[in-house]
Design a protein around this motif. Structure first.
Motif, PDB file in Angstrom:
ATOM      1  N   THR A  82     -13.429  -6.143   6.652  1.00  0.00           N
ATOM      2  CA  THR A  82     -13.674  -6.099   8.085  1.00  0.00           C
ATOM      3  C   THR A  82     -12.728  -5.118   8.769  1.00  0.00           C
ATOM      4  O   THR A  82     -11.691  -4.739   8.220  1.00  0.00           O
ATOM      5  CB  THR A  82     -13.471  -7.488   8.709  1.00  0.00           C
ATOM      6  N   ALA A  83     -13.097  -4.723   9.968  1.00  0.00           N
ATOM      7  CA  ALA A  83     -12.291  -3.758  10.724  1.00  0.00           C
ATOM      8  C   ALA A  83     -10.894  -4.290  10.998  1.00  0.00           C
ATOM      9  O   ALA A  83      -9.911  -3.544  10.915  1.00  0.00           O
ATOM     10  CB  ALA A  83     -12.989  -3.399  12.029  1.00  0.00           C
ATOM     11  N   VAL A  84     -10.782  -5.573  11.303  1.00  0.00           N
ATOM     12  CA  VAL A  84      -9.455  -6.124  11.609  1.00  0.00           C
ATOM     13  C   VAL A  84      -8.558  -6.104  10.372  1.00  0.00           C
ATOM     14  O   VAL A  84      -7.366  -5.806  10.457  1.00  0.00           O
ATOM     15  CB  VAL A  84      -9.542  -7.532  12.234  1.00  0.00           C
ATOM     16  N   LYS A  85      -9.121  -6.365   9.193  1.00  0.00           N
ATOM     17  CA  LYS A  85      -8.328  -6.301   7.967  1.00  0.00           C
ATOM     18  C   LYS A  85      -7.890  -4.865   7.685  1.00  0.00           C
ATOM     19  O   LYS A  85      -6.762  -4.637   7.263  1.00  0.00           O
ATOM     20  CB  LYS A  85      -9.120  -6.865   6.778  1.00  0.00           C
ATOM     21  N   GLU A  86      -8.778  -3.907   7.950  1.00  0.00           N
ATOM     22  CA  GLU A  86      -8.413  -2.511   7.764  1.00  0.00           C
ATOM     23  C   GLU A  86      -7.294  -2.106   8.716  1.00  0.00           C
ATOM     24  O   GLU A  86      -6.385  -1.365   8.344  1.00  0.00           O
ATOM     25  CB  GLU A  86      -9.630  -1.614   7.955  1.00  0.00           C
ATOM     26  N   ARG A  87      -7.330  -2.608   9.951  1.00  0.00           N
ATOM     27  CA  ARG A  87      -6.267  -2.295  10.915  1.00  0.00           C
ATOM     28  C   ARG A  87      -4.949  -2.906  10.476  1.00  0.00           C
ATOM     29  O   ARG A  87      -3.888  -2.291  10.629  1.00  0.00           O
ATOM     30  CB  ARG A  87      -6.656  -2.771  12.314  1.00  0.00           C
ATOM     31  N   ILE A  88      -4.994  -4.127   9.923  1.00  0.00           N
ATOM     32  CA  ILE A  88      -3.764  -4.757   9.436  1.00  0.00           C
ATOM     33  C   ILE A  88      -3.173  -3.929   8.305  1.00  0.00           C
ATOM     34  O   ILE A  88      -1.964  -3.661   8.286  1.00  0.00           O
ATOM     35  CB  ILE A  88      -4.029  -6.208   8.985  1.00  0.00           C
ATOM     36  N   ILE A  89      -3.998  -3.515   7.367  1.00  0.00           N
ATOM     37  CA  ILE A  89      -3.515  -2.698   6.249  1.00  0.00           C
ATOM     38  C   ILE A  89      -2.931  -1.389   6.765  1.00  0.00           C
ATOM     39  O   ILE A  89      -1.870  -0.952   6.321  1.00  0.00           O
ATOM     40  CB  ILE A  89      -4.644  -2.457   5.230  1.00  0.00           C
ATOM     41  N   GLY A  90      -3.607  -0.772   7.722  1.00  0.00           N
ATOM     42  CA  GLY A  90      -3.096   0.455   8.300  1.00  0.00           C
ATOM     43  C   GLY A  90      -1.751   0.255   8.979  1.00  0.00           C
ATOM     44  O   GLY A  90      -0.844   1.082   8.852  1.00  0.00           O
ATOM     45  N   ALA A  91      -1.604  -0.856   9.693  1.00  0.00           N
ATOM     46  CA  ALA A  91      -0.344  -1.140  10.377  1.00  0.00           C
ATOM     47  C   ALA A  91       0.783  -1.349   9.377  1.00  0.00           C
ATOM     48  O   ALA A  91       1.892  -0.832   9.552  1.00  0.00           O
ATOM     49  CB  ALA A  91      -0.497  -2.374  11.267  1.00  0.00           C
ATOM     50  N   VAL A  92       0.510  -2.079   8.321  1.00  0.00           N
ATOM     51  CA  VAL A  92       1.533  -2.330   7.297  1.00  0.00           C
ATOM     52  C   VAL A  92       1.920  -1.027   6.609  1.00  0.00           C
ATOM     53  O   VAL A  92       3.088  -0.809   6.288  1.00  0.00           O
ATOM     54  CB  VAL A  92       1.041  -3.382   6.278  1.00  0.00           C
TER      55      VAL A  92
END
Length: 73
Positions: free
Chosen positions: A2-12
């Motif tokens: 999902t987009a939110v999981k991709e954003r979390i990975i990007g943030a990390v």
């Protein structure tokens, strides 16, 4: 994914080690107690094929540099 999981990975990915460790501690403190209740499942046919490939396929032991990954896929 999902987009939110991709954003979390990007943030990390852009965090320094101290920030990542603080984030990990938030995850562990908030979610780890519920991980104790996860039931273990027997591997299905796909899982067994992956495990066999790990044992027999030398390509399964090659790693890709982060700079070589196309994150846009």
């Amino acid at each position: 994914m999902t987009a939110v999981k991709e954003r979390i990975i990007g943030a990390v990915t852009v965090m320094n080690d101290d920030e990542a460790e603080r984030f990990w501690n938030i995850i562990v403190n908030r979610f780890a107690p519920s991980w104790d209740n996860i039931e273990e499942e027997e591997p299905d046919e796909f899982d067994l094929q992956m495990l066999k490939a790990i044992e027999t396929d030398s390509d399964c032991h090659k790693f890709t540099l982060e700079t070589e990954i196309d994150w846009e896929k």
